[in-house]
Design an enzyme around this catalytic site. Structure first.
Site, PDB file in Angstrom:
ATOM      1  CE  LYS A 126      -4.414   1.097   0.247  1.00  0.00           C
ATOM      2  NZ  LYS A 126      -5.596   0.309  -0.181  1.00  0.00           N
ATOM      3  CG  ASP A 166      -7.331   3.366  -0.733  1.00  0.00           C
ATOM      4  OD1 ASP A 166      -7.773   2.219  -0.653  1.00  0.00           O
ATOM      5  OD2 ASP A 166      -7.393   4.166   0.228  1.00  0.00           O
TER       6      ASP A 166
HETATM    7  P1  NDP Z   1     -13.019   7.850  -2.663  1.00  0.00           P
HETATM    8  O1  NDP Z   1     -11.955   8.849  -2.424  1.00  0.00           O
HETATM    9  O2  NDP Z   1     -13.536   7.649  -4.034  1.00  0.00           O
HETATM   10  O3  NDP Z   1     -14.272   8.117  -1.719  1.00  0.00           O
HETATM   11  C1  NDP Z   1     -14.144   8.179  -0.343  1.00  0.00           C
HETATM   12  C2  NDP Z   1     -15.477   8.589   0.248  1.00  0.00           C
HETATM   13  O4  NDP Z   1     -15.412   8.459   1.664  1.00  0.00           O
HETATM   14  C3  NDP Z   1     -15.814  10.044  -0.026  1.00  0.00           C
HETATM   15  O5  NDP Z   1     -17.189  10.201  -0.054  1.00  0.00           O
HETATM   16  C4  NDP Z   1     -15.178  10.749   1.177  1.00  0.00           C
HETATM   17  O6  NDP Z   1     -15.769  12.000   1.455  1.00  0.00           O
HETATM   18  C5  NDP Z   1     -15.473   9.765   2.278  1.00  0.00           C
HETATM   19  N1  NDP Z   1     -14.398   9.857   3.280  1.00  0.00           N
HETATM   20  C6  NDP Z   1     -13.094   9.623   3.100  1.00  0.00           C
HETATM   21  N2  NDP Z   1     -12.391   9.831   4.203  1.00  0.00           N
HETATM   22  C7  NDP Z   1     -13.279  10.253   5.099  1.00  0.00           C
HETATM   23  C8  NDP Z   1     -13.152  10.626   6.450  1.00  0.00           C
HETATM   24  N3  NDP Z   1     -11.978  10.638   7.088  1.00  0.00           N
HETATM   25  N4  NDP Z   1     -14.281  10.967   7.098  1.00  0.00           N
HETATM   26  C9  NDP Z   1     -15.477  10.953   6.456  1.00  0.00           C
HETATM   27  N5  NDP Z   1     -15.642  10.602   5.160  1.00  0.00           N
HETATM   28  C10 NDP Z   1     -14.564  10.249   4.498  1.00  0.00           C
HETATM   29  O7  NDP Z   1     -12.434   6.483  -2.083  1.00  0.00           O
HETATM   30  P2  NDP Z   1     -12.908   4.988  -2.373  1.00  0.00           P
HETATM   31  O8  NDP Z   1     -14.363   4.934  -2.570  1.00  0.00           O
HETATM   32  O9  NDP Z   1     -11.990   4.424  -3.379  1.00  0.00           O
HETATM   33  O10 NDP Z   1     -12.532   4.281  -0.986  1.00  0.00           O
HETATM   34  C11 NDP Z   1     -13.457   4.152   0.095  1.00  0.00           C
HETATM   35  C12 NDP Z   1     -12.993   3.052   1.035  1.00  0.00           C
HETATM   36  O11 NDP Z   1     -12.944   1.810   0.322  1.00  0.00           O
HETATM   37  C13 NDP Z   1     -11.594   3.219   1.642  1.00  0.00           C
HETATM   38  O12 NDP Z   1     -11.573   2.625   2.915  1.00  0.00           O
HETATM   39  C14 NDP Z   1     -10.719   2.391   0.695  1.00  0.00           C
HETATM   40  O13 NDP Z   1      -9.530   1.972   1.325  1.00  0.00           O
HETATM   41  C15 NDP Z   1     -11.650   1.222   0.428  1.00  0.00           C
HETATM   42  N6  NDP Z   1     -11.400   0.434  -0.770  1.00  0.00           N
HETATM   43  C16 NDP Z   1     -11.309   1.021  -2.013  1.00  0.00           C
HETATM   44  C17 NDP Z   1     -11.116   0.239  -3.124  1.00  0.00           C
HETATM   45  C18 NDP Z   1     -11.091   0.814  -4.498  1.00  0.00           C
HETATM   46  O14 NDP Z   1     -11.020   0.033  -5.455  1.00  0.00           O
HETATM   47  N7  NDP Z   1     -11.169   2.124  -4.687  1.00  0.00           N
HETATM   48  C19 NDP Z   1     -10.949  -1.219  -3.015  1.00  0.00           C
HETATM   49  C20 NDP Z   1     -11.143  -1.729  -1.701  1.00  0.00           C
HETATM   50  C21 NDP Z   1     -11.336  -0.918  -0.628  1.00  0.00           C
HETATM   51  P3  NDP Z   1     -14.993  13.339   1.012  1.00  0.00           P
HETATM   52  O15 NDP Z   1     -15.005  13.348  -0.482  1.00  0.00           O
HETATM   53  O16 NDP Z   1     -15.773  14.442   1.613  1.00  0.00           O
HETATM   54  O17 NDP Z   1     -13.615  13.220   1.584  1.00  0.00           O
HETATM   55  O1  2IT Z   2      -7.966  -1.493  -0.701  1.00  0.00           O
HETATM   56  C1  2IT Z   2      -7.906  -1.975  -1.854  1.00  0.00           C
HETATM   57  O2  2IT Z   2      -8.015  -3.188  -2.058  1.00  0.00           O
HETATM   58  C2  2IT Z   2      -7.712  -1.051  -2.975  1.00  0.00           C
HETATM   59  N1  2IT Z   2      -7.671   0.150  -2.770  1.00  0.00           N
HETATM   60  C3  2IT Z   2      -7.586  -1.590  -4.375  1.00  0.00           C
HETATM   61  C4  2IT Z   2      -6.177  -2.063  -4.609  1.00  0.00           C
HETATM   62  C5  2IT Z   2      -5.868  -2.472  -6.032  1.00  0.00           C
HETATM   63  O3  2IT Z   2      -4.676  -2.789  -6.243  1.00  0.00           O
HETATM   64  O4  2IT Z   2      -6.737  -2.482  -6.889  1.00  0.00           O
END
Ligand code: NDP
Ligand code: 2IT
Length: 444
Positions: A126, A166
């Site tokens: 990561k 992420d």
């Molecule tokens: P994005 O940046 O696309 O979206 C994040 C969302 O969560 C936004 O709405 C953001 O609001 C909100 N958010 C983030 N941090 C905070 C915080 N500290 N407090 C309140 N709201 C928060 O990220 P993703 O959707 O990609 O990721 C979301 C989660 O999923 C994370 O935990 C990530 O690690 C996990 N994840 C992502 C994957 C991926 O493929 N993208 C795969 C697996 C897991 P705002 O815009 O206002 O900050």
């Molecule tokens: O938390 C996760 O699994 C991710 N943000 C996606 C990682 C990836 O390599 O697609």
């Protein structure tokens, strides 16, 4: 003291200032107790858990860039290459002001087991930075991404370490990073996933984490005698994972009534209008408070609150430690039957235990959100064979992977006498393959 207790004490001493990392290690090692106790002497001699909890490598670097006022800004960049026993390091890049080494280590540690659960050959890693893309111009984001990659590029590669998106890292950031990697290394290779479709990205990668979350949730419900159709869902977050989770939930006949961002949350009793959310979040990069311009009857509330809304299913899809014990109590009181984690470690340990004790089906993030990284691995396969598969082909593979993951958790939990405990099941099933590979490869 048992081996697990010895290692937990050691990890706590070595990483005292990293609460999220300690939380992740504590959850995993505690639930692995039955497996470790069955091999206690051997694992202790091999220092297996000491190796598993210490990253193979971690880099920290300066990221200087120039803002639109001509002012030089300095951020910190990280990449933690945690474990390469079963494949090249694989995991996202988080861009958020809260990023520090402990956050990246917790995410890298979780990624080891998640990637193993996918059944695909990917190790755990990561990275990230305390840079905040929010409110920055495209040029500023490009300047940051180019500087970040100028340093990172010497540590990664298609067969070494393959970063992805992420929090804060989406298609725009991946594009700028890919461009700079190619320019410096003079290599056109699948060094990043989540790329745009015109330069090696995979169809369905954008949707994969959210869709995968729903495929696993649907299977978990089905195997416990429930149908997802007609269920009411509360969802947190309004980013990549949340949007495509909401899209698939609606396709499966459920109704999503909440979403949130870091400022506040919306409640739409009729079901969230996803076209509005996509325009707000993917095009305008705006705040959820503007949702009322599209749906005047919806409610907007400042602060947090989605888990207080009555629902059948809760899907936390924003960030770590967002679902607290008080939320778990509220969910149980409201008759919630299932929680599946779209985010990484969104549920605190005490909230998880409370939900499980109250018979709420609970799917941990390392299983439930594995569809994103699994589809990243499918993107790597397509890049290697220089072909692109159709949306339907990738989506069908994703569906199979998620159904298989659910059954491997279920079986592992049953095998160790913890039927229905999918946290234990995920950790055990993920651990077994990694340990086998680590032991086979000797002391490295
Ligand atoms: P994005 O940046 O696309 O979206 C994040 C969302 O969560 C936004 O709405 C953001 O609001 C909100 N958010 C983030 N941090 C905070 C915080 N500290 N407090 C309140 N709201 C928060 O990220 P993703 O959707 O990609 O990721 C979301 C989660 O999923 C994370 O935990 C990530 O690690 C996990 N994840 C992502 C994957 C991926 O493929 N993208 C795969 C697996 C897991 P705002 O815009 O206002 O900050
Ligand atoms: O938390 C996760 O699994 C991710 N943000 C996606 C990682 C990836 O390599 O697609």
């Amino acid at each position: 003291m048992s081996y697990v207790d010895d290692v937990l004490a050691l990890v706590q001493k070595k990483n005292a200032s990293e609460p999220e990392f300690l939380q992740a290690v504590e959850e995993v090692l505690n639930s692995l107790r039955p497996v470790i106790e069955a091999n206690e002497e051997k694992f202790r001699k091999e220092a297996l858990l000491e190796r598993l909890t210490e990253p193979e490598r971690q880099v920290k670097f300066r990221v200087p860039w120039v803002d639109d006022n001509g002012q030089v800004q300095v951020n910190v960049g990280y990449r933690v290459q945690f474990n390469s026993a079963i494949g090249p390091y694989k995991g996202g890049i988080r861009l958020h002001p809260s990023v520090n080494i402990g956050i990246i280590k917790f995410l890298g540690f979780e990624q080891i087991f998640k990637n193993s659960l996918t059944g695909l050959p990917i190790g755990g890693g990561k990275g990230g930075s305390d840079f905040d893309p929010k409110g920055k111009s495209d040029r500023e984001v490009m300047a940051f991404c180019q500087s970040f990659m100028t340093e990172l590029c010497r540590h990664i590669g298609a067969d070494t370490d393959v970063p992805a998106g992420d929090i804060g890292t989406g298609a725009r950031e991946i594009g700028y990073m890919f461009g700079q990697y190619k320019r410096i290394r003079n290599l056109y290779e699948g060094v990043l996933t989540g790329k745009g479709l015109s330069y090696g990205g995979s169809l369905a990668r954008k949707e994969a984490t959210g869709y995968g979350l729903l495929y696993l949730t649907e299977e978990m419900l089905k195997c416990n005698g429930h149908d997802i159709k007609g269920k009411t869902i509360v969802l947190s977050g309004a980013g990549n994972v949340a949007i495509y989770a909401a899209e698939k939930a609606a396709e499966l006949g459920a109704k999503v009534v909440t979403m949130s961002d870091s400022n506040g949350w919306i409640y739409d009793a009729e079901g969230i209008d996803l076209n509005a959310i996509k325009e707000l979040k993917e095009v305008k990069r705006a705040r959820l408070s503007e949702y009322k311009n599209y749906r005047p009857n919806a409610e907007y509330h400042e602060g947090r609150g989605v888990f207080g809304v009555k629902c059948d299913i809760a899907l936390p899809c924003a960030t770590q430690n967002e679902l607290l014990l008080e939320d778990a109590k509220q969910l149980v009181a409201n008759g919630c039957i299932a929680v599946a984690e779209g985010a990484n470690m969104p549920t605190t340990l005490d909230a998880t235990k409370y939900l499980q004790r109250n018979k709420v089906l609970f799917a941990p993030g390392k299983a439930a959100n594995a569809g994103g990284v699994a589809t990243s691995a499918l993107e790597m396969s397509q890049n290697s064979e220089r072909l692109s598969w159709s949306f339907e082909e990738v989506d069908a593979k994703l569906h199979d992977i998620m159904v298989n993951i659910f059954h491997s958790l279920d079986n592992a939990a049953k095998k160790y006498g913890a039927e229905g405990d999918y946290v234990a099941g995920a950790n055990i099933a993920g651990f077994e393959k990694v340990v086998d590979a680590m032991l086979a490869q000797g002391v490295v």
